[in-house]
Design a protein around this motif. Sequence first.
Motif, PDB file in Angstrom:
ATOM      1  N   GLN A 207      -1.098   0.874  -9.381  1.00 11.04           N
ATOM      2  CA  GLN A 207      -0.664   0.234  -8.143  1.00 11.04           C
ATOM      3  C   GLN A 207      -0.882   1.203  -6.979  1.00 11.04           C
ATOM      4  OE1 GLN A 207       3.438  -0.871  -8.623  1.00 11.04           O
ATOM      5  NE2 GLN A 207       3.062  -2.071 -10.488  1.00 11.04           N
ATOM      6  N   VAL A 208      -1.472   0.675  -5.896  1.00  7.75           N
ATOM      7  CA  VAL A 208      -1.698   1.473  -4.691  1.00  7.75           C
ATOM      8  C   VAL A 208      -0.728   0.977  -3.624  1.00  7.75           C
ATOM      9  CG1 VAL A 208      -3.380   2.229  -2.979  1.00  7.75           C
ATOM     10  CG2 VAL A 208      -4.127   1.729  -5.324  1.00  7.75           C
ATOM     11  N   HIS A 209       0.251   1.802  -3.291  1.00 11.85           N
ATOM     12  CA  HIS A 209       1.311   1.426  -2.362  1.00 11.85           C
ATOM     13  C   HIS A 209       1.079   2.015  -0.971  1.00 11.85           C
ATOM     14  CE1 HIS A 209       4.414  -0.279  -5.220  1.00 11.85           C
ATOM     15  NE2 HIS A 209       3.555   0.277  -6.065  1.00 11.85           N
ATOM     16  N   ASN A 210       1.655   1.340   0.032  1.00  8.50           N
ATOM     17  CA  ASN A 210       1.664   1.793   1.432  1.00  8.50           C
ATOM     18  C   ASN A 210       0.309   1.694   2.120  1.00  8.50           C
ATOM     19  OD1 ASN A 210       4.355   2.457   0.902  1.00  8.50           O
ATOM     20  ND2 ASN A 210       3.892   4.623   0.558  1.00  8.50           N
ATOM     21  N   LEU A 211      -0.571   0.827   1.621  1.00  5.53           N
ATOM     22  CA  LEU A 211      -1.840   0.619   2.317  1.00  5.53           C
ATOM     23  C   LEU A 211      -1.586  -0.100   3.640  1.00  5.53           C
ATOM     24  CD1 LEU A 211      -4.498  -0.478  -0.337  1.00  5.53           C
ATOM     25  CD2 LEU A 211      -4.706   1.407   1.285  1.00  5.53           C
ATOM     26  N   PRO A 212      -2.230   0.323   4.712  1.00  3.88           N
ATOM     27  CA  PRO A 212      -2.068  -0.373   6.002  1.00  3.88           C
ATOM     28  C   PRO A 212      -2.576  -1.802   5.924  1.00  3.88           C
ATOM     29  CG  PRO A 212      -3.039   1.798   6.312  1.00  3.88           C
ATOM     30  CD  PRO A 212      -3.043   1.543   4.846  1.00  3.88           C
TER      31      PRO A 212
ATOM     32  N   SER B 204      -2.499 -13.425  -4.654  1.00  8.50           N
ATOM     33  CA  SER B 204      -1.952 -14.763  -4.491  1.00  8.50           C
ATOM     34  C   SER B 204      -0.830 -14.817  -3.459  1.00  8.50           C
ATOM     35  CB  SER B 204      -1.444 -15.287  -5.838  1.00  8.50           C
ATOM     36  OG  SER B 204      -0.464 -14.403  -6.364  1.00  8.50           O
ATOM     37  N   SER B 205      -0.163 -13.702  -3.234  1.00  4.97           N
ATOM     38  CA  SER B 205       0.948 -13.676  -2.288  1.00  4.97           C
ATOM     39  C   SER B 205       0.460 -13.272  -0.901  1.00  4.97           C
ATOM     40  CB  SER B 205       2.027 -12.697  -2.768  1.00  4.97           C
ATOM     41  OG  SER B 205       3.048 -12.569  -1.799  1.00  4.97           O
ATOM     42  N   PHE B 206       0.981 -13.928   0.129  1.00  2.00           N
ATOM     43  CA  PHE B 206       0.600 -13.587   1.502  1.00  2.00           C
ATOM     44  C   PHE B 206       1.026 -12.163   1.828  1.00  2.00           C
ATOM     45  CE2 PHE B 206       1.917 -13.257   5.982  1.00  2.00           C
ATOM     46  CZ  PHE B 206       0.685 -13.447   6.592  1.00  2.00           C
ATOM     47  N   TRP B 207       2.230 -11.795   1.380  1.00  2.00           N
ATOM     48  CA  TRP B 207       2.721 -10.447   1.629  1.00  2.00           C
ATOM     49  C   TRP B 207       2.739  -9.681   0.311  1.00  2.00           C
ATOM     50  CZ3 TRP B 207       3.195  -7.084   5.299  1.00  2.00           C
ATOM     51  CH2 TRP B 207       3.990  -5.944   5.114  1.00  2.00           C
ATOM     52  N   ARG B 208       1.795  -8.763   0.172  1.00  2.00           N
ATOM     53  CA  ARG B 208       1.687  -7.988  -1.057  1.00  2.00           C
ATOM     54  C   ARG B 208       2.233  -6.587  -0.828  1.00  2.00           C
ATOM     55  NH1 ARG B 208      -4.180  -7.682  -2.645  1.00  2.00           N
ATOM     56  NH2 ARG B 208      -4.579  -8.111  -0.458  1.00  2.00           N
ATOM     57  N   GLN B 209       2.995  -6.102  -1.787  1.00  2.00           N
ATOM     58  CA  GLN B 209       3.559  -4.770  -1.667  1.00  2.00           C
ATOM     59  C   GLN B 209       2.581  -3.689  -2.088  1.00  2.00           C
ATOM     60  OE1 GLN B 209       7.176  -5.456  -4.040  1.00  2.00           O
ATOM     61  NE2 GLN B 209       8.348  -5.103  -2.168  1.00  2.00           N
ATOM     62  N   TYR B 210       1.590  -4.051  -2.896  1.00  2.82           N
ATOM     63  CA  TYR B 210       0.648  -3.037  -3.370  1.00  2.82           C
ATOM     64  C   TYR B 210      -0.649  -3.699  -3.833  1.00  2.82           C
ATOM     65  CZ  TYR B 210       2.762  -4.613  -7.767  1.00  2.82           C
ATOM     66  OH  TYR B 210       3.247  -5.389  -8.796  1.00  2.82           O
ATOM     67  N   MET B 211      -1.700  -2.901  -3.911  1.00  6.25           N
ATOM     68  CA  MET B 211      -2.965  -3.303  -4.513  1.00  6.25           C
ATOM     69  C   MET B 211      -2.939  -2.875  -5.981  1.00  6.25           C
ATOM     70  SD  MET B 211      -6.760  -1.854  -3.569  1.00  6.25           S
ATOM     71  CE  MET B 211      -6.833  -2.656  -1.972  1.00  6.25           C
ATOM     72  N   ARG B 212      -3.552  -3.673  -6.843  1.00  7.16           N
ATOM     73  CA  ARG B 212      -3.516  -3.386  -8.280  1.00  7.16           C
ATOM     74  C   ARG B 212      -4.937  -3.213  -8.807  1.00  7.16           C
ATOM     75  NH1 ARG B 212      -2.340  -6.600 -13.176  1.00  7.16           N
ATOM     76  NH2 ARG B 212      -1.008  -5.374 -14.565  1.00  7.16           N
ATOM     77  N   LEU B 213      -5.195  -2.070  -9.460  1.00  9.67           N
ATOM     78  CA  LEU B 213      -6.538  -1.711  -9.912  1.00  9.67           C
ATOM     79  C   LEU B 213      -6.514  -1.272 -11.376  1.00  9.67           C
ATOM     80  CD1 LEU B 213      -7.371   0.630  -6.903  1.00  9.67           C
ATOM     81  CD2 LEU B 213      -8.114  -1.750  -7.128  1.00  9.67           C
ATOM     82  N   ARG B 214      -7.568  -1.627 -12.088  1.00  7.83           N
ATOM     83  CA  ARG B 214      -7.768  -1.115 -13.450  1.00  7.83           C
ATOM     84  C   ARG B 214      -8.671   0.114 -13.335  1.00  7.83           C
ATOM     85  NH1 ARG B 214      -5.199  -1.853 -18.400  1.00  7.83           N
ATOM     86  NH2 ARG B 214      -6.656  -1.809 -20.144  1.00  7.83           N
ATOM     87  N   VAL B 215      -8.177   1.271 -13.811  1.00  2.31           N
ATOM     88  CA  VAL B 215      -8.886   2.529 -13.607  1.00  2.31           C
ATOM     89  C   VAL B 215      -8.994   3.275 -14.934  1.00  2.31           C
ATOM     90  CG1 VAL B 215      -8.956   4.680 -12.303  1.00  2.31           C
ATOM     91  CG2 VAL B 215      -7.880   2.656 -11.292  1.00  2.31           C
ATOM     92  N   LYS B 216     -10.176   3.821 -15.207  1.00  2.00           N
ATOM     93  CA  LYS B 216     -10.364   4.661 -16.395  1.00  2.00           C
ATOM     94  C   LYS B 216     -10.011   6.094 -16.022  1.00  2.00           C
ATOM     95  CE  LYS B 216     -13.667   3.950 -19.338  1.00  2.00           C
ATOM     96  NZ  LYS B 216     -14.991   3.877 -20.026  1.00  2.00           N
ATOM     97  N   ILE B 217      -9.034   6.658 -16.745  1.00  2.00           N
ATOM     98  CA  ILE B 217      -8.501   7.977 -16.450  1.00  2.00           C
ATOM     99  C   ILE B 217      -8.952   8.983 -17.505  1.00  2.00           C
ATOM    100  CG2 ILE B 217      -6.384   9.330 -16.127  1.00  2.00           C
ATOM    101  CD1 ILE B 217      -6.746   7.251 -13.988  1.00  2.00           C
TER     102      ILE B 217
END
Length: 299
Positions: free
Chosen positions: A129-134, A162-175
Motif C-alpha cells: 500500500q502506498v499512502h499519502n500520495l497527493p 472503485s472508491s472515489f476517495w481512496r486512502q492508498y494505492m495498492r501494488l503487487r511488487v516482487k521483493i
Amino acid sequence: MGSHDEPNLEGLSLLDDGDEGFCFDIGDDDGSTGDLQFCLVGRFLSDRPIHVKSMKARMADIWRPVKKVMIKEAMDDRILFQFSHQLDMEAALKGGPWSYDNHLLVIEKVQVGVQIENIPLFHVEFWVQVHNLPAGLMLEKVGRTMANFIGSFVEYDKNNNSSFWRQYMRLRVKIDVRLPLKTHTRVKNKGGEWCTVKFKFEKLSIFCFVSGILGHTEQRCAVRFAMEEDPGVRGWSAELRPENRKFVGGTSRWLQEEEGGKKFDSPARMNQSPVVGSGGEEVPVEVPHGEHVGDISGT
C-alpha cells in the motif's frame, strides 16, 4: 590371467581431453518429468528450525488444494511442494505471500533440468500500500514507478480504484528478501512541494527493525551484533504493517441481552484485540468497551 595383463586404470577418465560432456534436450512434456510438472520448491526465512510435521499440516490447511498436495523435505533446508493439478499449484504460487509461524515462505516453480539446490529462492511478491500520495497521482503509471523503486512491478490493483476517495494505492511488487525493505520516498505535488509517501506491506512477517531485512528480529541481527554500541536508533518499525482494525465488541439497539443465561467473560477480556509486537508475537491490548473500528487492512 597374470598381473601383467591387468589394465592400467591410473588417470582413467570418462571424458576424453577436450570433451565437454553430455547435453540432453528434455522437453517439459517428457514423461519422465511428470513428477516435477506441478512442483514448487521453497524455504522459510527463519533463524531457527521449522517443525516440519506441523508445517505440512498448516500449509495444507492454508492452501486447501482441491487435489491435495504432498510436502517433503529436500536438501539445504528446502521443501518440495508437489501438487496434483496445475490450478492448485498456481494458487499457491500467486496467492502469497505465505508464512508459517510468522516465518516467510519463499517459493519458486521447479525448473526441469535445474538442480533443486541451484534454484534461486530470493524473491517474494507482496501487496504494498502506498499512502499519502497527493491528489491526482493515484495513477497506474505512477504506481509502476513506485513499485520499481520498492522492488519490481508485478501488478496494479485496479479494483482499488472503485472508491472515489481512496486512502492508498495498492501494488503487487516482487521483493528481494536479501535487501532492506523500503519504507518511504518523496514526490512533488502540483504546487511544487515535496510530500513524503509511506509504504505498508500486507501479510508482512518477521523482519528486523535494525537492518530492515526479512526473516529475523533485532535480537538476532548480525548488523546489531557488529555494532560497538547500540545507539537504540531504528530505521524501521511496525508502521510497515497496515492497520488491522476489526470490530472488537459493543452493543446494538437491535440486540436483546440474554437474561439469566450463561455468564460471559469480563468486559476487559472480551475487548482485547491482538497487536503484533516487534518480534512478530501477538500482544493483547485492551480496547475500550463499545469502541468500533472498521477494517481498512486491504488483506
